[in-house]
Design a protein around this motif. Structure first.
Motif, PDB file in Angstrom:
ATOM      1  N   ARG A 190     -15.961 -28.040  25.579  1.00  0.00           N
ATOM      2  CA  ARG A 190     -16.311 -26.682  25.166  1.00  0.00           C
ATOM      3  C   ARG A 190     -15.176 -26.046  24.364  1.00  0.00           C
ATOM      4  NH1 ARG A 190     -21.022 -26.359  24.422  1.00  0.00           N
ATOM      5  NH2 ARG A 190     -20.568 -24.182  23.950  1.00  0.00           N
ATOM      6  N   VAL A 191     -13.953 -26.297  24.775  1.00  0.00           N
ATOM      7  CA  VAL A 191     -12.814 -25.770  24.018  1.00  0.00           C
ATOM      8  C   VAL A 191     -12.800 -26.340  22.607  1.00  0.00           C
ATOM      9  CG1 VAL A 191     -10.299 -25.697  23.888  1.00  0.00           C
ATOM     10  CG2 VAL A 191     -11.434 -25.336  26.084  1.00  0.00           C
ATOM     11  N   ASP A 194     -15.637 -24.748  20.625  1.00  0.00           N
ATOM     12  CA  ASP A 194     -15.336 -23.352  20.288  1.00  0.00           C
ATOM     13  C   ASP A 194     -14.354 -23.274  19.113  1.00  0.00           C
ATOM     14  OD1 ASP A 194     -17.005 -22.529  22.281  1.00  0.00           O
ATOM     15  OD2 ASP A 194     -15.420 -22.149  23.752  1.00  0.00           O
ATOM     16  N   GLN A 195     -13.348 -24.112  19.145  1.00  0.00           N
ATOM     17  CA  GLN A 195     -12.380 -24.109  18.046  1.00  0.00           C
ATOM     18  C   GLN A 195     -13.030 -24.591  16.750  1.00  0.00           C
ATOM     19  OE1 GLN A 195      -8.772 -26.180  18.952  1.00  0.00           O
ATOM     20  NE2 GLN A 195      -7.848 -25.814  16.950  1.00  0.00           N
ATOM     21  N   ARG A 197     -16.166 -24.319  15.963  1.00  0.00           N
ATOM     22  CA  ARG A 197     -17.071 -23.275  15.501  1.00  0.00           C
ATOM     23  C   ARG A 197     -16.303 -22.188  14.756  1.00  0.00           C
ATOM     24  NH1 ARG A 197     -18.656 -21.734  20.071  1.00  0.00           N
ATOM     25  NH2 ARG A 197     -20.266 -23.323  20.317  1.00  0.00           N
ATOM     26  N   ALA A 198     -15.160 -21.814  15.290  1.00  0.00           N
ATOM     27  CA  ALA A 198     -14.345 -20.799  14.612  1.00  0.00           C
ATOM     28  C   ALA A 198     -13.863 -21.298  13.251  1.00  0.00           C
ATOM     29  CB  ALA A 198     -13.167 -20.411  15.500  1.00  0.00           C
ATOM     30  N   PHE A 212      -6.669 -21.382  22.382  1.00  0.00           N
ATOM     31  CA  PHE A 212      -7.308 -22.683  22.608  1.00  0.00           C
ATOM     32  C   PHE A 212      -6.297 -23.700  23.141  1.00  0.00           C
ATOM     33  CE2 PHE A 212     -10.423 -21.340  19.135  1.00  0.00           C
ATOM     34  CZ  PHE A 212     -11.395 -20.996  20.065  1.00  0.00           C
ATOM     35  N   TYR A 376     -25.928 -25.836  16.433  1.00  0.00           N
ATOM     36  CA  TYR A 376     -24.817 -26.659  16.921  1.00  0.00           C
ATOM     37  C   TYR A 376     -24.105 -27.372  15.773  1.00  0.00           C
ATOM     38  CZ  TYR A 376     -27.343 -25.957  21.311  1.00  0.00           C
ATOM     39  OH  TYR A 376     -27.978 -25.390  22.382  1.00  0.00           O
ATOM     40  N   GLU A 378     -21.066 -27.222  14.960  1.00  0.00           N
ATOM     41  CA  GLU A 378     -19.714 -27.633  15.330  1.00  0.00           C
ATOM     42  C   GLU A 378     -19.699 -29.002  16.004  1.00  0.00           C
ATOM     43  OE1 GLU A 378     -21.564 -25.320  18.676  1.00  0.00           O
ATOM     44  OE2 GLU A 378     -21.339 -25.069  16.503  1.00  0.00           O
TER      45      GLU A 378
END
Length: 550
Positions: A190-191, A194-195, A197-198, A212, A376, A378
């Motif tokens: 997930r980390v 998330d990174q 995606r950013a 992160f 999705y 990412e």
């Protein structure tokens, strides 16, 4: 005689005979599955005998008699066996000798002519192992850290205590591997997502990168602590071992961490065998598969089958009911409606594998790929929903069973008397109120009948599921403690596919035979349980609306 034929009695007898034969065949099949399935868990006695090999050497045999069959002596002579010339028939026995890692084969046919006297020594033990199948032998010594701690009469009781301890430690190890480490890996992923995606959105800042990195470092520390605890348990579980003497006199050392269960069938009373039988059946239901699905339990397959059927029911019921209501109550009668109904009836006759191909091409690749690229990005190029999984398997089965629900619901709506509709309209109710408050509740039992038929068909389907989400072995269940808790994108196991895989893809056909019957028994019982639940709900609704009508 002519009068008897004209009376129609022959046709009555013919129909009655056909129904009786069908019932006998169904119950005969169920009886076969019950006997073979339930017999899989009984601790059968182990035979000790001698076998004269073709070269004249005498071999000691320890094994479990699986089956015996009578053949013509001529067929065995053609196979190279030296049988007496005047012998017409001969009996051969299939022994499960186990010890696959020692002898290279665990099932052997032996002709009765070359076997010695059969005995049943009480000190023979059977081990169910995590790898290499069952092991047969006589306990010689019990070791702790390589040193002998027990032998003789005191060995077996001490061995059972240490085996219980080893299994508890092994359960802790599996719990850490499946849950604790799996949870950390899930959060690490997930980390990363998330990174990523950013980065794709262009919103990644140095502060976010540090955040992160801090989250990743904390999870790495948690993982290191779990790994230390796991290494300590692995070292502890490998402490004990047992030395076994096999049939040819050799001694083999087996670590207790490799043993799942152990028993001495020739030394067990009837009561202890019943207790062992119940425990083995429970382990089969709630255990996880091993050895290419030929050993262990089937809990993931049961869980996957139930979850898939429930998701399928949630999908197919509203779509089927709404389609039937529209076709019966709102659609204009004409050639278009007739064509739609013919299409629905024909859809029910399409082979199931065609639905699987459609599900793979449209649901998985088209819809799943669109979902991945939209929600999705990412995770790409690794697919999330653009790969076979639970949701697509359930959706494919919903499409497969949709005609059944539509037809059953339409028939239920057609059976509602027109006087009830006219009475509701005469009292001032609108057409919509009449439909949803009067007609649909009365047709609910018919809707439940359609759902029952859909469940019965969906639970036993295999061919389409092989393409859209069912696999040989799924490492994780589709439900766990990680958000969103129900993971519709994961692949699942299924009882029907498990039967196919064990029965036709197993490298050990003899070992898989009993497991096929046992799994088939559980599948039949599961379908019966699901259908009985739906039937109880249908009967309750029928009594409810009948009471309200009175």
């Amino acid at each position: 005689m002519k009068q008897w034929w004209k009376s129609g009695s022959p046709w009555i007898w013919l129909n009655g005979g056909a129904v009786s034969i069908s019932i006998i065949m169904v119950f005969g099949l169920l009886a076969l599955i019950l006997v073979r399935g339930f017999g899989h868990f009984w601790p059968h006695n182990v035979v000790s005998t001698t076998f004269v090999q073709p070269n004249g050497e005498v071999m000691q045999v320890i094994g479990e008699l699986r089956k015996s069959e009578t053949l013509t002596a001529q067929s065995l002579r053609e196979a190279g066996l030296a049988l007496p010339a005047d012998q017409v028939l001969a009996t051969r026995h299939l022994f499960k000798m186990g010890n696959r890692d020692v002898t290279g084969r665990d099932f052997v046919y032996m002709v009765d002519n070359f076997l010695g006297e059969w005995t049943y020594p009480k000190n023979i033990a059977v081990f169910e192992r995590r790898e290499w199948g069952d092991f047969y032998g006589v306990p010689a010594r019990l070791l702790e850290s390589g040193q002998t701690v027990a032998e003789g009469d005191a060995l077996w009781a001490d061995f059972q205590r240490r085996l219980d301890r080893s299994n508890r430690l092994f359960d802790d190890i599996r719990r850490i591997e499946r849950h604790d480490i799996g949870n950390v890996n899930f959060r690490l992923e997930r980390v990363r997502l998330d990174q990523r995606r950013a980065e794709l959105r262009g919103t990644l800042t140095p502060e976010m990168e540090r955040e992160f990195a801090a989250r990743r470092q904390a999870l790495d520390q948690e993982y290191a602590a779990i790994q230390d605890r796991l290494n300590a348990l692995l070292a502890d579980v490998r402490r004990d071992a047992i030395v076994m003497q096999v049939a040819d006199g050799r001694e083999v050392t087996i670590g207790l961490d490799r043993i799942v269960n152990a028993w001495q069938p020739n030394n067990m009373s009837a009561v202890s065998k019943v207790g062992f039988y119940i425990k083995s059946f429970g382990d089969f239901i709630f255990g996880y598969p091993r050895e290419a699905n030929t050993e262990g339990g089937i809990f993931p397959a049961i869980f996957g089958t139930v979850v898939m059927v429930l998701v399928m029911s949630i999908i197919v019921t509203p779509f089927g009911v709404l389609a039937a209501i529209y076709l019966r109550e709102y659609a204009k009668q004409g050639p278009v409606l007739k064509a739609v109904r013919i299409s629905v009836y024909n859809l029910a006759g399409v082979p199931s594998i065609v639905f699987g191909v459609f599900g793979l091409g449209f649901f998985v690749y088209v819809l799943g790929g669109a979902i991945d690229s939209t929600f999705y990005p990412e995770a790409l190029p690794a697919p999330t929903f653009g790969t076979p999984g639970l949701f697509w398997a359930s959706l494919t089965l919903a499409l497969l069973t949709l005609p059944v629900v539509i037809v059953s619901t339409e028939e239920g709506l057609a059976r509602i008397p027109s006087t009830i509709r006219m009475g509701s309209l005469a009292l001032g109710a609108t057409k919509g109120e009449t439909l949803w408050k009067v007609v649909v509740p009365l047709a609910t039992p018919a809707m439940m009948t359609g759902l029952i038929l859909a469940i019965a068909r969906a639970a036993g389907e295999v061919a389409p599921l092989m393409l859209v989400g069912v696999v040989k072995l799924a490492p994780t269940l589709p439900i766990d403690g990680n958000f969103p808790f129900i993971h519709l994108e994961r692949k699942i196991m299924h009882l029907g596919f498990h039967i196919y895989d064990v029965g036709f893809q197993s490298p050990h056909a003899e070992a898989a035979e009993a497991l096929v019957y046992a799994t088939a028994l559980i599948l039949v019982l599961l379908i019966v349980a699901l259908n009985l639940s739906a039937i109880m709900i249908r009967n309750r609704l029928r009594e409810k609306y009948r009471a309200e009508g009175d």
